[in-house]
Design a protein around this motif. Structure first.
Motif, PDB file in Angstrom:
ATOM      1  N   CYS A 285       0.832  -1.207   0.000  1.00 48.84           N
ATOM      2  CA  CYS A 285       0.000   0.000   0.000  1.00 48.84           C
ATOM      3  C   CYS A 285       0.866   1.256   0.000  1.00 48.84           C
ATOM      4  O   CYS A 285       0.600   2.211  -0.733  1.00 48.84           O
ATOM      5  CB  CYS A 285      -0.932  -0.005   1.215  1.00 48.84           C
ATOM      6  N   TYR A 286       1.912   1.249   0.813  1.00 48.94           N
ATOM      7  CA  TYR A 286       2.827   2.385   0.855  1.00 48.94           C
ATOM      8  C   TYR A 286       3.515   2.576  -0.497  1.00 48.94           C
ATOM      9  O   TYR A 286       3.710   3.714  -0.950  1.00 48.94           O
ATOM     10  CB  TYR A 286       3.890   2.172   1.935  1.00 48.94           C
TER      11      TYR A 286
ATOM     12  N   GLU B 182       2.436   1.850  -3.493  1.00 50.23           N
ATOM     13  CA  GLU B 182       1.544   2.457  -4.480  1.00 50.23           C
ATOM     14  C   GLU B 182       1.444   3.963  -4.258  1.00 50.23           C
ATOM     15  O   GLU B 182       1.554   4.757  -5.210  1.00 50.23           O
ATOM     16  CB  GLU B 182       0.150   1.830  -4.425  1.00 50.23           C
TER      17      GLU B 182
ATOM     18  N   ALA C  59      -3.867   1.734   4.127  1.00 55.25           N
ATOM     19  CA  ALA C  59      -4.553   0.690   3.350  1.00 55.25           C
ATOM     20  C   ALA C  59      -5.939   1.180   2.917  1.00 55.25           C
ATOM     21  O   ALA C  59      -6.354   0.991   1.763  1.00 55.25           O
ATOM     22  CB  ALA C  59      -4.676  -0.586   4.175  1.00 55.25           C
TER      23      ALA C  59
ATOM     24  N   VAL D  35      -5.695   3.652   0.045  1.00 56.71           N
ATOM     25  CA  VAL D  35      -5.467   3.049  -1.277  1.00 56.71           C
ATOM     26  C   VAL D  35      -6.801   2.757  -1.957  1.00 56.71           C
ATOM     27  O   VAL D  35      -6.997   3.049  -3.152  1.00 56.71           O
ATOM     28  CB  VAL D  35      -4.633   1.761  -1.156  1.00 56.71           C
TER      29      VAL D  35
ATOM     30  N   VAL E  43      -0.922  -1.976  -6.020  1.00 54.27           N
ATOM     31  CA  VAL E  43      -1.209  -3.078  -5.101  1.00 54.27           C
ATOM     32  C   VAL E  43      -2.045  -4.121  -5.824  1.00 54.27           C
ATOM     33  O   VAL E  43      -3.077  -3.788  -6.419  1.00 54.27           O
ATOM     34  CB  VAL E  43      -1.973  -2.581  -3.864  1.00 54.27           C
TER      35      VAL E  43
ATOM     36  N   VAL F 162      -6.743  -5.449  -5.204  1.00 51.57           N
ATOM     37  CA  VAL F 162      -7.504  -4.420  -4.484  1.00 51.57           C
ATOM     38  C   VAL F 162      -8.993  -4.675  -4.695  1.00 51.57           C
ATOM     39  O   VAL F 162      -9.412  -4.966  -5.808  1.00 51.57           O
ATOM     40  CB  VAL F 162      -7.118  -3.014  -5.003  1.00 51.57           C
TER      41      VAL F 162
ATOM     42  N   PRO G  37      -5.724  -4.544   0.791  1.00 56.74           N
ATOM     43  CA  PRO G  37      -5.876  -3.455   1.761  1.00 56.74           C
ATOM     44  C   PRO G  37      -6.819  -3.802   2.919  1.00 56.74           C
ATOM     45  O   PRO G  37      -6.542  -3.456   4.074  1.00 56.74           O
ATOM     46  CB  PRO G  37      -6.440  -2.311   0.915  1.00 56.74           C
TER      47      PRO G  37
ATOM     48  N   THR H 155      -5.040  -6.058   5.249  1.00 57.32           N
ATOM     49  CA  THR H 155      -4.086  -5.263   6.028  1.00 57.32           C
ATOM     50  C   THR H 155      -4.772  -4.613   7.218  1.00 57.32           C
ATOM     51  O   THR H 155      -4.270  -4.646   8.346  1.00 57.32           O
ATOM     52  CB  THR H 155      -3.451  -4.165   5.149  1.00 57.32           C
TER      53      THR H 155
END
Length: 469
Positions: A77-78, A80, A387, A390, A406, A409, A413, A416
């Motif tokens: 997530c980070y 992206e 998350a 995103v 990611v 999706v 997320p 997470t």
């Protein structure tokens, strides 16, 4: 209510990322080492022994694997966000573009607690190794000067001093200080490889029995406790505006640092708990301690020296990251403008020293276990919100160019967020109480200062139109 949910324009953020307020000097290699420097330190050299002794036993390897799995999903997530909106501020900036100003302010406020507390916890671990090294030469410091008042001492003086020294190095500028960081990380990697090469010959499998002395609950409690050891990739994302090629460099730095460190964590834990009973590992300088047990005093001394040098890289990464969050919040008007001022080398010196002084002060007076738990709860909440962001950004800006996406999706997320919530539940009640107090203070700061001084208060909505008066 609408003011609380006002968002920062993604277009404005992208333009902000192209500005020259910070020097663009970092490469993929620098970011990978920054991430490894932040992740690989206190977790492997300090927390492995403490968590094994108190929470998980030999199953501490499962604790690290669970924490790494959650962090792996969060790292996607980070990555992206970092490749899509390469702007300083990490989760603060991401939530500002997706969930609104009030949430963003609380995320920035939470990140500050994570960075301050993690810096302090790492400094306490560094102090233990440093004093152990001095003791080997007969120069050990009095117990009152290496212990917090909570442990019967006066102040953990080495912990305070090392934070201030690293802060001084960072205040000289990113270009100059990255060379220092890269050196520290390479030393740390060599020391850990030396520990593995020597320690593997002293492993006794019977020490892994019982493997789950504290049950499955202990494994999850251990995972929650060691979580903050993996937070380095978040520090990487705060450096977005200082990257030469952020769309490529940030995902590489975030994911590669997490993979390398997870592998080394598991190997070191297996060796450490294989050399001696987990009951003996409740010491902050566990790597050197287990080598002394098997008579490898020379190697233990080398490991202690390497740890003293290597753990400084973790302090470096978190002081750096905390400063960049303060810088981003100040630039948006949520903190006083003084905090985002830079000197002639484009370094936010005031924020750097503010971060260092606060972190050093905490390190001198609070125990490492309390510090790590408080850092963990803030980090877990931050990861969950990234998350969620995103998913929101995919809905609101589906055609935005993304250097990394990611997979699966919204499944990953959502997973997470569920994992983060589960680990948060496993943290002590006192940790929740202290964190609630910190969030309450942040809420007061927002309504008393930040809401009135926000740049969006004057320019209006996220489309940049002037506010009607």
């Amino acid at each position: 209510m609408s003011n609380l949910l006002r968002k920062k324009s993604v277009t404005d953020l992208l333009q902000q990322g192209q500005n020259k307020s910070l020097n663009k000097t970092l490469t993929s290699f620098d970011l990978s080492l920054l991430g490894i420097g932040a992740v690989l330190g206190t977790g492997v050299m300090v927390l492995t022994g403490i968590v094994a002794a108190r929470d998980a036993g030999p199953a501490v390897i499962l604790s690290f694997m669970i924490a790494a799995l959650v962090c792996g999903f969060a790292a996607f997530c980070y990555s992206e966000f970092a490749s899509t909106i390469p702007v300083s501020g990490s989760a603060y900036t991401y939530t500002y573009a997706t969930l609104g100003e009030f949430v963003a302010h609380l995320m920035g406020w939470t990140l500050l607690s994570v960075y301050f507390l993690t810096t302090s916890a790492v400094a306490v671990g560094w102090s233990a190794y440093f004093n152990n090294l001095l003791t080997g030469f007969g120069w050990g410091l009095p117990e009152q000067l290496v212990s917090t008042p909570m442990s019967g001492g006066i102040i953990n003086l080495p912990a305070v001093i090392i934070v201030l020294l690293i802060t001084f190095v960072l205040s000289r500028g990113t270009k100059e200080s990255k060379k220092f960081n890269n050196f520290m990380v390479l030393v740390k990697l060599l020391v850990i490889l030396l520990f593995i090469a020597v320690g593997v010959f002293y492993v006794k499998p019977e020490n892994w029995n019982p493997f789950l002395p504290y049950g499955v609950e202990g494994v999850f409690a251990g995972a929650a406790a060691v979580f903050f050891a993996f937070l380095g990739f978040d520090a990487v994302s705060t450096s977005a505006e200082e990257c030469k090629n952020p769309q490529k460099a940030l995902p590489v730095g975030i994911i590669s640092s997490l993979v390398v460190c997870t592998i080394l964590y598991v190997i070191v834990c297996l060796i450490m708990t294989g050399i001696t009973s987990y009951k003996n590992l409740d010491v902050p300088e566990a790597m050197a301690y287990v080598l002394e047990i098997v008579g490898q005093d020379t190697v233990a001394g080398i490991v202690a020296v390497g740890a003293v040098i290597g753990i400084m890289a973790v302090i470096f990464a978190y002081v750096f990251a905390g400063t960049r969050v303060i810088f981003a919040m100040s630039r948006d008007g949520l903190l006083p403008k003084r905090f985002s001022s830079v000197n002639k080398t484009d370094t936010p010196v005031f924020s750097t020293w503010l971060t260092g002084l606060l972190s050093g002060g905490i390190a001198g007076f609070v125990e490492i276990k309390e510090l790590s738990n408080l850092a963990n709860i803030g980090a877990l909440l931050t990861f969950a919100m990234v998350a969620l962001s995103v998913i929101v950004l995919r809905k609101t800006h589906p055609n935005l160019e993304r250097g990394f996406k990611v997979p699966l999706v919204p499944f990953i997320p959502i997973l997470t967020m569920v994992f983060c919530a589960f680990l948060m539940i496993n943290l002590p009640g006192a940790t929740w109480m202290y964190f609630a107090i910190w969030v309450a203070i942040g809420t007061v700061v927002y309504f008393v200062y930040s809401k009135k001084h926000s740049l969006l208060e004057n320019v209006g909505s996220s489309d940049g139109s002037k506010k009607k008066r």
